[in-house]
Design an enzyme around this catalytic site. Structure first.
Site, PDB file in Angstrom:
ATOM      1  N   VAL A  26     -22.114 -24.289  10.786  1.00 25.69           N
ATOM      2  CA  VAL A  26     -21.155 -25.278  10.273  1.00 25.69           C
ATOM      3  C   VAL A  26     -21.050 -25.152   8.763  1.00 25.69           C
ATOM      4  O   VAL A  26     -19.960 -25.131   8.184  1.00 25.69           O
ATOM      5  CB  VAL A  26     -21.565 -26.702  10.684  1.00 25.69           C
ATOM      6  CG1 VAL A  26     -20.625 -27.734  10.049  1.00 25.69           C
ATOM      7  CG2 VAL A  26     -21.557 -26.854  12.200  1.00 25.69           C
ATOM      8  N   ASP A 195      12.553   1.821   6.276  1.00 30.57           N
ATOM      9  CA  ASP A 195      12.754   3.144   6.868  1.00 30.57           C
ATOM     10  C   ASP A 195      12.300   3.096   8.319  1.00 30.57           C
ATOM     11  O   ASP A 195      11.897   2.052   8.821  1.00 30.57           O
ATOM     12  CB  ASP A 195      12.015   4.233   6.072  1.00 30.57           C
ATOM     13  CG  ASP A 195      10.542   3.908   5.874  1.00 30.57           C
ATOM     14  OD1 ASP A 195       9.881   3.530   6.869  1.00 30.57           O
ATOM     15  OD2 ASP A 195      10.050   4.034   4.746  1.00 30.57           O
ATOM     16  N   LYS A 217      18.732   6.543   6.258  1.00 31.87           N
ATOM     17  CA  LYS A 217      20.108   7.001   6.412  1.00 31.87           C
ATOM     18  C   LYS A 217      20.719   7.526   5.117  1.00 31.87           C
ATOM     19  O   LYS A 217      21.884   7.884   5.083  1.00 31.87           O
ATOM     20  CB  LYS A 217      20.974   5.861   6.956  1.00 31.87           C
ATOM     21  CG  LYS A 217      20.602   5.462   8.383  1.00 31.87           C
ATOM     22  CD  LYS A 217      21.520   4.372   8.910  1.00 31.87           C
ATOM     23  CE  LYS A 217      21.159   4.007  10.344  1.00 31.87           C
ATOM     24  NZ  LYS A 217      22.015   2.928  10.877  1.00 31.87           N
ATOM     25  N   ASP A 250       0.178   1.772   5.368  1.00 33.65           N
ATOM     26  CA  ASP A 250      -0.180   1.330   4.027  1.00 33.65           C
ATOM     27  C   ASP A 250       0.630   2.146   3.023  1.00 33.65           C
ATOM     28  O   ASP A 250       0.738   3.375   3.166  1.00 33.65           O
ATOM     29  CB  ASP A 250      -1.673   1.535   3.775  1.00 33.65           C
ATOM     30  CG  ASP A 250      -2.087   1.062   2.397  1.00 33.65           C
ATOM     31  OD1 ASP A 250      -2.547  -0.083   2.286  1.00 33.65           O
ATOM     32  OD2 ASP A 250      -1.936   1.836   1.426  1.00 33.65           O
TER      33      ASP A 250
END
Length: 406
Positions: A26, A195, A217, A250
């Site tokens: 606790v 992407d 693109k 990452d």
């Protein structure tokens, strides 16, 4: 008459003594937030969990290694009675009452003078919930409020985000594997440059005002592509927009993220980086392959496979990698797997070294192919395995068996 309700208040504990009686689980749960508040935490307990002891060893708190004694609350501003002995907790609460120190009794909240709410954090917002002694309900409400803030359903910002760029690692593909901070910044974006490896489902959560630029693109070659992306980030930020560059994995693990940071810094554009869960480790884990395992591998090397061995651009010492006994994780290596396998075999890796090829890792279409170094390239061709895929080479592949393939 209805029972009195607690009075919610924010305690400013920085530099003030807080006594925690008890060093069990606790206390272990309560202490980190006290430390974050800047409180001078003292734990009084004859024993403590390894985590509490580690905090004491690191100098984050003081641990008095003995049982509680009357007088321990002298000079304390706040106290928590967290022992497993109700009688000791009652003694602490009695002394706190006499000393006029607010005290939380972890075992019997109504007999203390303070109550710990279910607390959550979103950015610089602290959410505290009390539901009249029903902790499960408090936690459920807390979680719902924090989730609403994180997703942008509840907007806690009176003003739009300041112009700049956030480079966010989106993780290996599953939208649930993006970091909390990454999702939070995405919810504040004016422009998102993404992407094909960024988590696609996250784009559905964006508001209709958000401009989405699909970097995949842009009609240029690979090198020029990066130049155009850099220019896009800078241009939109200079136009007063908050731009999120959403990348897979990452940003700094073969993601060219630092090139984008440098472009922003050189242009005088504020930029922040949010690390992501790298596919190099997460994808094998989901497929049941631990990239390290005790007694099996003492090293793991992550290698980019975007150029073949012997290519003048290659910076990899393949003969040295072949001599290693640990794990080799190969990214962007599917199309050249035969060349990588050949050089590893030529320089000492055994042909029966286990290999796992995980395509579309963490996604619904994930495929796992298990083979050996001598046969993997042929199997990949025969089964038409296409990128993106993570290739793991080493004995760790055999550790998990078929775990994670279902």
């Amino acid at each position: 008459m209805s029972r009195a309700q607690p009075y919610l208040s924010g305690l400013l504990l920085a530099g003030r003594r807080v006594l925690v009686v008890g060093g069990g689980t606790v206390a272990q749960r309560r202490i980190p937030r006290l430390l974050r508040s800047g409180a001078r935490v003292e734990v009084v307990a004859p024993e403590a969990t390894p985590a509490v002891e580690a905090m004491a060893t690191a100098g984050e708190l003081t641990w008095t290694r003995r049982a509680y004694r009357d007088g321990d609350l002298v000079d304390a501003w706040y106290a928590l009675a967290c022992t497993s002995d109700a009688a000791v907790n009652e003694e602490v609460a009695r002394e706190a009452e006499r000393a006029r120190v607010f005290c939380v009794r972890a075992d019997l909240a109504v007999h203390g003078s303070a109550v710990t709410p279910a607390v959550g954090t979103h950015d610089d917002v602290e959410v505290g919930v009390l539901t009249g002694g029903r902790p499960r309900r408090s936690a459920a409400v807390r979680d719902a409020v924090v989730a609403a803030l994180q997703s942008g359903v509840v907007d806690d910002h009176a003003e739009p985000a300041a112009p700049g760029v956030a480079l966010v690692g989106g993780g290996p593909g599953d939208p649930e594997l993006v970091t909390v901070r990454g999702r939070r910044l995405l919810a504040r974006a004016d422009v998102v440059v993404t992407d094909r490896l960024g988590p696609r489902e996250l784009l559905e959560e964006l508001g209709p005002h958000v401009e989405v630029v699909d970097a995949a693109k842009i009609p240029y070659g690979r090198a020029a592509n990066q130049d155009v992306i850099n220019e896009l980030l800078v241009r939109h930020a200079r136009a007063g927009k908050f731009v999120v560059r959403l990348k897979g994995g990452d940003p700094y693990v073969f993601g060219r993220g630092f090139e984008e940071v440098l472009a922003c810094v050189e242009a005088g554009v504020p930029v922040t980086v949010v690390p992501g869960v790298t596919s190099a480790f997460a994808v094998p884990a989901v497929a049941g392959v631990p990239v390290t395992h005790r007694g099996v591998a003492h090293e793991v090397v992550v290698v980019s496979g975007h150029v073949a061995p012997g290519d003048p651009r290659s910076l990899t010492d393949w003969p040295a990698l072949a001599r290693l006994r640990g794990t080799l994780v190969l990214l962007m290596g599917v199309d050249r797997l035969d060349a990588f396998a050949r050089v590893l075999l030529e320089h000492g890796r055994a042909a029966d070294t286990p290999v796992s090829v995980i395509a579309d890792g963490t996604m619904t279409g994930q495929r796992v192919l298990r083979s050996t170094l001598g046969e993997a390239a042929e199997r990949v061709r025969a089964e038409d395995v296409r990128p993106p895929a993570v290739i793991v080479i080493g004995d760790v592949v055999a550790v998990g068996g078929d775990a994670g393939e279902a």
